[in-house]
Enzyme design. Structure first.
Site, short mmCIF file in Angstrom:
data_model
loop_
_atom_site.label_atom_id
_atom_site.label_comp_id
_atom_site.label_asym_id
_atom_site.label_seq_id
_atom_site.Cartn_x
_atom_site.Cartn_y
_atom_site.Cartn_z
N GLU A 70 0.85 -1.20 0.00
CA GLU A 70 0.00 0.00 0.00
C GLU A 70 0.88 1.24 0.00
O GLU A 70 1.91 1.26 0.67
CB GLU A 70 -0.84 0.06 1.30
CG GLU A 70 -1.66 -1.15 1.56
CD GLU A 70 -2.17 -1.22 3.02
OE1 GLU A 70 -1.92 -0.29 3.81
OE2 GLU A 70 -2.79 -2.23 3.35
N LYS A 106 2.22 4.60 1.36
CA LYS A 106 2.20 5.14 2.73
C LYS A 106 1.81 6.61 2.64
O LYS A 106 2.61 7.47 2.26
CB LYS A 106 3.57 4.98 3.38
CG LYS A 106 3.58 5.41 4.84
CD LYS A 106 4.89 5.05 5.49
CE LYS A 106 4.88 5.39 6.96
NZ LYS A 106 4.65 6.80 7.24
N ASP A 108 1.04 10.34 3.47
CA ASP A 108 1.71 11.25 4.38
C ASP A 108 0.68 12.23 4.93
O ASP A 108 0.51 13.34 4.43
CB ASP A 108 2.80 12.00 3.60
CG ASP A 108 3.79 12.66 4.52
OD1 ASP A 108 3.69 12.46 5.74
OD2 ASP A 108 4.66 13.38 4.01
N TYR A 110 -6.94 1.97 6.07
CA TYR A 110 -5.90 1.00 5.76
C TYR A 110 -5.76 -0.13 6.76
O TYR A 110 -4.95 -1.01 6.58
CB TYR A 110 -4.55 1.67 5.51
CG TYR A 110 -4.03 2.56 6.62
CD1 TYR A 110 -3.77 2.07 7.89
CD2 TYR A 110 -3.76 3.89 6.36
CE1 TYR A 110 -3.28 2.89 8.89
CE2 TYR A 110 -3.25 4.73 7.37
CZ TYR A 110 -3.04 4.22 8.63
OH TYR A 110 -2.54 5.03 9.62
N LYS A 169 10.77 3.63 3.20
CA LYS A 169 10.64 5.08 3.03
C LYS A 169 11.28 5.56 1.72
O LYS A 169 12.27 5.00 1.25
CB LYS A 169 11.31 5.81 4.21
CG LYS A 169 10.74 5.45 5.56
CD LYS A 169 9.30 5.90 5.75
CE LYS A 169 9.16 7.36 6.06
NZ LYS A 169 9.46 7.70 7.45
N CYS A 219 13.01 47.20 -13.57
CA CYS A 219 13.15 45.86 -14.15
C CYS A 219 14.63 45.48 -14.21
O CYS A 219 15.44 46.25 -14.75
CB CYS A 219 12.55 45.83 -15.55
SG CYS A 219 12.88 44.29 -16.40
N CYS A 247 15.49 45.32 -18.27
CA CYS A 247 15.45 46.45 -19.21
C CYS A 247 15.45 47.80 -18.51
O CYS A 247 15.50 48.84 -19.17
CB CYS A 247 14.24 46.33 -20.13
SG CYS A 247 12.68 46.61 -19.27
N CYS A 285 7.14 44.32 -14.68
CA CYS A 285 7.87 45.27 -15.50
C CYS A 285 6.89 45.79 -16.54
O CYS A 285 6.16 45.01 -17.16
CB CYS A 285 9.04 44.55 -16.18
SG CYS A 285 9.64 45.38 -17.65
N CYS A 314 11.17 44.91 -23.41
CA CYS A 314 11.98 44.27 -22.37
C CYS A 314 12.47 42.93 -22.91
O CYS A 314 11.67 42.06 -23.27
CB CYS A 314 11.14 44.06 -21.10
SG CYS A 314 11.94 43.00 -19.89
#
Ligand code: 9MJ
Length: 672
Positions: free
Chosen positions: A113, A115, A117, A225, A313, A410, A413, A428, A434
């Site tokens: 299965e 795992k 988190d 589970y 893991k 910017c 430019c 910008c 630019c």
């Protein structure tokens, strides 16, 4: 004719449940929140007046109770165990050896299965009704979070079907799926509210709310589970028990698989590790469990961990490293994004040396400075992000600490930068003057899902823009072989090849062309919707915002961006230039429901070799088929490339026909 209260309550309940499903399960609300709240109020009033009408599964029973001052402590009837960890195939071999030695049998069946988190939770059902939910706590005692768990939309309040034991404790994990997490944080960021570091923290924080009305607004999902204390009969194998839980309405993992022997466990690990980035939720490993319950019993536990299970893991998705500096990148729309330069670290399976810092608000929120030790997260295909500053370093004691200063001009430019009202982003204002913006625009224009100009890579685009050969995307089609061959690292052969692929890209499709223009917020799907609606470029350019808002996917903001783009004379020029330079597409096939595939619904999944998934879907629609993104009983055929995972599995389970790319290309040949 008057409606009876019982009929009215049933109708309200059905409506609310359908809306809640759209909101929570599909993240696609069908009515404004206010309508939902109004219907809920009506149902509550009705149930108050006629208490007999309250059903255990009424949506009113899900929303939060009044805030608690603290959680009660709950003692688990059976301890909630943790899992031993494995980090290599050697560790797995050791585990298998211990299992086989104790069982005296080398043939062991293991249930594999993912795992998850998230947060481990125990949910108790008495005679099928949810009566208690608790956190794991220290394994012996947890906290009573019943009111919160009741708000999780996929946790049944009442189990359905026959044979439910009179007392059943179900254990599982509560998570927030990745896409819902990203949406939740994007909204929080836009509203200048607290963002969560990762889906696990967000799930934990949501379950820890004393006011369950807050929990109810979080996109939590449960996966069962295992079982805890049970009075009554259950099957003799772990996988069969989970199957039974699923029949009673409890969600279980669709990735669960029972295999024979430890080599098959290693294969499962490799296969799922390969899919880790594309799974809809975070996982931090794989759990392997001896499948037979009698065998589990014989193996027993050592201290707090069962001998019959192990968690292998994955490499960490969050690690800490030092922030060396910050660069400011200018994007296609002028947005200036701070990008963290990091001491390179291995995270989520790759070495990362840059991470996004999003915007100025985010930097302020994190309180991050150059020189700090920061936590970098790379999960799924989301770009690496800095999620927090390691506590110890925020004291200012680090001698190299320096504040991050946003540029007033910017960085490319030198144009002014401006922040639009209500926006977190600084832009910008230089537009195509630019260089950085122009380069990003050309990169997008040439990309695979846009004009698909093979060989026109980032370095080349930089040179073409820097040398002044490309001042608008139309200039790409004016390049000569002599100009290309004169560029650095471009021989005759590569310039010939590039010219050939530029020539090839002149024949495109209207959706791709619209997408290639790089209008703000117009992604592939919106471009397709616009093409199907307007059929002609001129009609799109002339459309009012009202008309645009009539298109699927297009709201007021996107409509405004399109209108703004279309009314800019410079853009009109570029489009006219592109057409004059020979960019063309076939008429858009109207979705008439006609064609050899009329009436069929196809799902395309996995990676195709010969074309993108989007193109394959376009071809299917041109042949009269409908295309969908998820597999259901309505699906006729699944086109599955390598890497197709859960969709392929689901199609197999439902007995839906699956074709691979070679078969599909042969079908195309016949039909087109
Ligand atoms: C998770 N976290 O997904 C177990 N788990 O089984 C799965 N955790 C577990 N199983 C016994 N799939 C103790 C913990």
């Amino acid at each position: 004719m008057t409606t009876l209260p019982i009929e009215e309550a049933a109708a309200l309940r059905a409506k609310i449940l359908a809306w809640a499903e759209a909101y929570f399960e599909r993240d696609a609300p069908v009515v404004p929140d206010a309508d939902y709240d109004q219907a809920m109020k009506q149902l509550e009033a009705l149930e108050r007046e006629f208490p007999d009408l309250v059903t255990p599964d009424s949506p009113t029973q899900r929303v939060g109770a009044a805030p608690l001052s603290e959680f009660e402590s709950v003692e688990h009837r059976l301890p909630m165990l943790s899992l031993d960890n494995a980090f290599s195939t050697d560790d797995m071999d050791d585990f298998h050896r211990r299992v086989t030695e104790r069982l005296g049998d080398g043939d062991v069946s293991y249930c594999c299965e993912p795992k998850l988190d998230g947060v481990a939770v125990s949910v108790v059902y008495e005679h099928g009704a949810l009566v208690l939910a608790a956190t794991r706590g220290d394994g012996t005692c947890g906290e009573n979070i019943t009111a919160n768990v009741r708000t999780i939309s996929n946790v049944p309040l009442m189990l359905s079907g026959g044979g439910v034991p009179p007392y059943l404790e179900v254990r599982g994990e509560v998570v927030i799926p990745r896409d819902a997490f990203e949406r939740m944080n994007a909204q929080a960021r836009a509203a200048n509210e607290k963002v969560f570091v990762n889906p696990r923290n967000a799930a934990a924080g949501s379950l820890r709310q004393l006011d369950s009305r807050i929990t109810a607004r979080r996109p939590l999902a449960f996966t069962a589970y295992s079982i805890g204390a049970v009075e009554g009969d259950l099957p003799a194998a772990h996988d069969a028990i989970l199957q039974r839980l699923s029949e009673w309405g409890l969600p279980i993992s669709e990735y669960m698989q029972t295999v024979s022997g430890i080599v098959a466990c290693d294969d499962y690990y490799e296969a799922l590790a390969g899919q880790r980035d594309t799974l809809p939720f975070d996982i931090d490993g794989i759990v392997f469990k001896v499948n037979g319950m009698a065998e589990q019993e014989r193996l027993g536990c050592v201290s707090r961990a069962p001998r019959w299970a192990i968690a292998r893991k994955f490499p960490a998705q969050e690690v800490s490293t030092q922030l060396l500096g910050v660069d400011f990148q200018v994007g296609r729309t002028g947005a200036i994004t701070p990008v963290a330069r990091l001491q390179p670290v291995f995270v989520g399976g790759v070495t990362v040396s840059n991470a996004t810092l999003h915007n100025a608000d985010e930097i302020e929120r994190l309180g991050v400075q150059v020189g700090d030790t920061v936590v970098v997260r790379r999960a799924g295909d989301v770009i690496p992000q800095i999620v927090s500053v390691v506590e110890d370093n925020t004291s200012g004691s680090s001698p190299e600490r320096a504040p991050i200063v946003f540029p007033g001009q910017c960085p490319d430019c030198g144009s002014y930068v401006a922040r639009e009202e209500g926006e977190a982003v600084i832009r910008c204002v230089g537009g195509m003057a630019c260089g950085a913006q122009l380069k990003a625009v050309v990169r997008h224009f040439a990309s695979r899902k846009a004009m698909d100009i093979e060989g026109l890579g980032d370095k080349l685009i930089d040179q073409l823009v820097d040398d002044g050969l490309v001042r608008s995307v139309a200039d790409v089609f004016r390049l000569s072989q002599a100009q290309l061959a004169a560029l650095e690292r471009m021989g005759d052969k590569s310039s010939e090849n590039l010219l050939a692929s530029i020539q090839l890209s002149r024949s495109t499709t209207l959706p791709k062309f619209i997408y290639a223009l790089g209008i703000r917020e117009v992604g592939e799907a919106t471009a397709r919707a616009l093409a199907n609606y307007f059929l002609e470029m001129d009609a799109l350019l002339a459309a009012s915002t009202d008309l645009l808002e009539g298109v699927d996917d297009v709201g007021p903001i996107v409509a405004r961006h399109i209108r703004g783009f279309a009314s800019d004379e410079r853009n009109q020029h570029v489009i006219a230039d592109l057409l004059a330079l020979g960019v063309n597409w076939p008429p858009v096939a109207v979705d008439s429901g006609e064609g050899p595939l009329a009436g069929a619904t196809w799902v395309v999944t996995g990676k195709l070799e010969s074309m993108s998934r989007g193109d394959a879907e376009q071809r299917l629609r041109a042949l009269g088929a409908k295309t969908a993104s998820s597999v259901s009983a309505k699906t006729s055929t699944v086109l599955a490339g390598p890497g197709a995972g859960s969709k392929r599995k689901k199609a197999e389970e439902l007995g839906i026909s699956i074709v691979d790319e070679t078969e599909w290309l042969a079908m195309l040949e016949e039909m087109e």
